[in-house]
Design a protein around this motif. Structure first.
Motif, short mmCIF file in Angstrom:
data_model
loop_
_atom_site.label_atom_id
_atom_site.label_comp_id
_atom_site.label_asym_id
_atom_site.label_seq_id
_atom_site.Cartn_x
_atom_site.Cartn_y
_atom_site.Cartn_z
N PHE A 26 1.37 34.94 -8.30
CA PHE A 26 0.22 34.94 -8.98
C PHE A 26 -0.15 36.74 -9.42
CE2 PHE A 26 -0.01 30.63 -7.34
CZ PHE A 26 -0.71 29.69 -8.10
N LEU A 27 0.90 37.02 -10.30
CA LEU A 27 0.13 37.88 -11.13
C LEU A 27 -1.57 38.05 -11.97
CD1 LEU A 27 0.35 41.06 -11.86
CD2 LEU A 27 2.12 40.13 -13.95
N LEU A 28 -2.72 38.53 -11.30
CA LEU A 28 -4.02 38.34 -11.94
C LEU A 28 -4.12 39.61 -12.26
CD1 LEU A 28 -5.73 36.70 -8.86
CD2 LEU A 28 -4.40 35.26 -10.93
N LYS A 29 -5.04 39.86 -13.34
CA LYS A 29 -5.38 40.55 -13.99
C LYS A 29 -7.27 40.42 -13.84
CE LYS A 29 -6.29 42.63 -18.06
NZ LYS A 29 -6.34 42.88 -20.30
N ILE A 30 -7.79 41.92 -13.18
CA ILE A 30 -9.26 41.95 -12.41
C ILE A 30 -10.28 42.69 -13.51
CG2 ILE A 30 -10.91 42.42 -11.03
CD1 ILE A 30 -8.58 40.88 -8.47
N VAL A 47 -2.88 42.14 -9.47
CA VAL A 47 -2.45 42.28 -8.29
C VAL A 47 -1.59 41.18 -8.52
CG1 VAL A 47 -3.97 40.67 -6.60
CG2 VAL A 47 -5.71 42.57 -8.44
N GLU A 48 -0.73 41.18 -7.01
CA GLU A 48 0.13 40.29 -7.00
C GLU A 48 -0.47 39.42 -5.37
OE1 GLU A 48 4.17 41.45 -6.67
OE2 GLU A 48 4.46 42.05 -9.17
N SER A 49 -0.60 37.66 -6.20
CA SER A 49 -1.29 37.49 -4.57
C SER A 49 -0.50 35.71 -4.70
CB SER A 49 -2.47 37.51 -4.74
OG SER A 49 -3.25 36.32 -4.28
N THR A 50 -0.82 35.27 -3.47
CA THR A 50 -0.55 33.65 -3.64
C THR A 50 -1.56 32.85 -3.62
OG1 THR A 50 -0.73 34.52 -0.83
CG2 THR A 50 1.52 34.68 -2.09
N HIS A 53 -6.15 32.35 -9.65
CA HIS A 53 -7.33 32.72 -9.59
C HIS A 53 -9.18 32.24 -9.67
CE1 HIS A 53 -6.69 30.11 -12.97
NE2 HIS A 53 -7.87 30.42 -13.76
N ILE A 54 -8.41 30.88 -8.96
CA ILE A 54 -9.96 30.23 -8.83
C ILE A 54 -9.82 30.53 -7.44
CG2 ILE A 54 -11.03 28.52 -8.26
CD1 ILE A 54 -9.13 27.10 -11.03
N GLN A 55 -8.41 30.11 -6.08
CA GLN A 55 -8.82 30.82 -5.21
C GLN A 55 -9.44 32.08 -4.64
OE1 GLN A 55 -5.05 29.59 -4.46
NE2 GLN A 55 -5.44 27.37 -3.75
N VAL A 68 -11.95 37.55 -13.17
CA VAL A 68 -9.87 36.92 -12.48
C VAL A 68 -9.49 36.46 -13.47
CG1 VAL A 68 -8.21 36.22 -10.80
CG2 VAL A 68 -11.26 37.21 -9.92
N THR A 69 -8.13 37.04 -13.75
CA THR A 69 -7.83 35.97 -15.70
C THR A 69 -6.28 35.92 -15.00
OG1 THR A 69 -8.97 37.21 -16.78
CG2 THR A 69 -7.05 36.06 -17.65
N TYR A 70 -5.52 34.85 -14.93
CA TYR A 70 -4.50 34.30 -14.52
C TYR A 70 -3.42 35.27 -15.52
CZ TYR A 70 0.15 31.51 -14.97
OH TYR A 70 1.08 30.64 -14.73
N ILE A 71 -2.48 35.55 -14.93
CA ILE A 71 -1.39 35.89 -15.58
C ILE A 71 0.08 35.39 -15.69
CG2 ILE A 71 -0.38 38.59 -16.95
CD1 ILE A 71 -2.97 38.63 -17.51
N ASP A 72 0.66 35.56 -14.70
CA ASP A 72 1.83 34.98 -14.47
C ASP A 72 1.73 34.68 -12.93
OD1 ASP A 72 4.35 34.30 -15.33
OD2 ASP A 72 5.25 36.38 -15.28
N THR A 73 3.18 33.70 -13.33
CA THR A 73 3.57 33.06 -12.02
C THR A 73 4.73 32.97 -12.09
OG1 THR A 73 2.75 31.58 -10.19
CG2 THR A 73 3.20 30.98 -12.50
N TRP A 74 5.32 32.50 -10.70
CA TRP A 74 7.37 33.18 -10.08
C TRP A 74 7.13 32.76 -8.92
CZ3 TRP A 74 4.87 37.15 -10.67
CH2 TRP A 74 4.65 38.70 -10.08
N ARG A 75 8.39 31.37 -8.51
CA ARG A 75 8.25 31.09 -6.90
C ARG A 75 8.81 31.82 -6.90
NH1 ARG A 75 11.46 25.67 -6.88
NH2 ARG A 75 10.27 25.43 -8.61
#
Length: 102
Positions: A26-30, A47-50, A53-55, A68-75
């Motif tokens: 997940f790409l998160l924006k803080i 921030v890139e994290s596994t 934004h909730i966890q 913390v806001t969700y921006i993008d995700t990839w597998r």
């Protein structure tokens, strides 16, 4: 009896080698919350994290004045053990000037 031994050997030896692991990044924006709603703050970090934004709040320290806001995700395929780096975003791998479609 031999069938049971063969079946047990298959599940204990061959099955783990055939399985494949994957995870999601997940790409998160803080962002710092601004006290003035008319003048929002531009202070943020990506921030890139596994964790989503909730966890993310439960594992890493996030200030009371941060959001913390969700921006993008990839597998990604493979394992995340032994402090391996996360795989890069495949959307950023394509050069902007080239057209991939024929």
């Amino acid at each position: 009896m031999k069938y049971r031994i063969f079946l047990s050997a298959f599940f204990l030896i061959l099955a783990p080698t055939l399985s494949h692991a994957e995870y999601r990044v997940f790409l998160l924006k803080i962002t710092k919350k601004s006290a003035d709603p008319q003048n929002p703050s531009q202070d943020f970090r990506l921030v890139e994290s596994t964790l989503d934004h909730i966890q993310y709040h439960y594992y890493y320290p996030v200030g009371a004045d941060e959001e913390v806001t969700y921006i993008d995700t990839w597998r990604c395929y493979g394992r995340t053990g032994d402090f391996q780096t996360l795989c890069p975003n495949p959307k950023g791998q394509i050069p902007q000037g080239e057209n991939a479609a024929p």
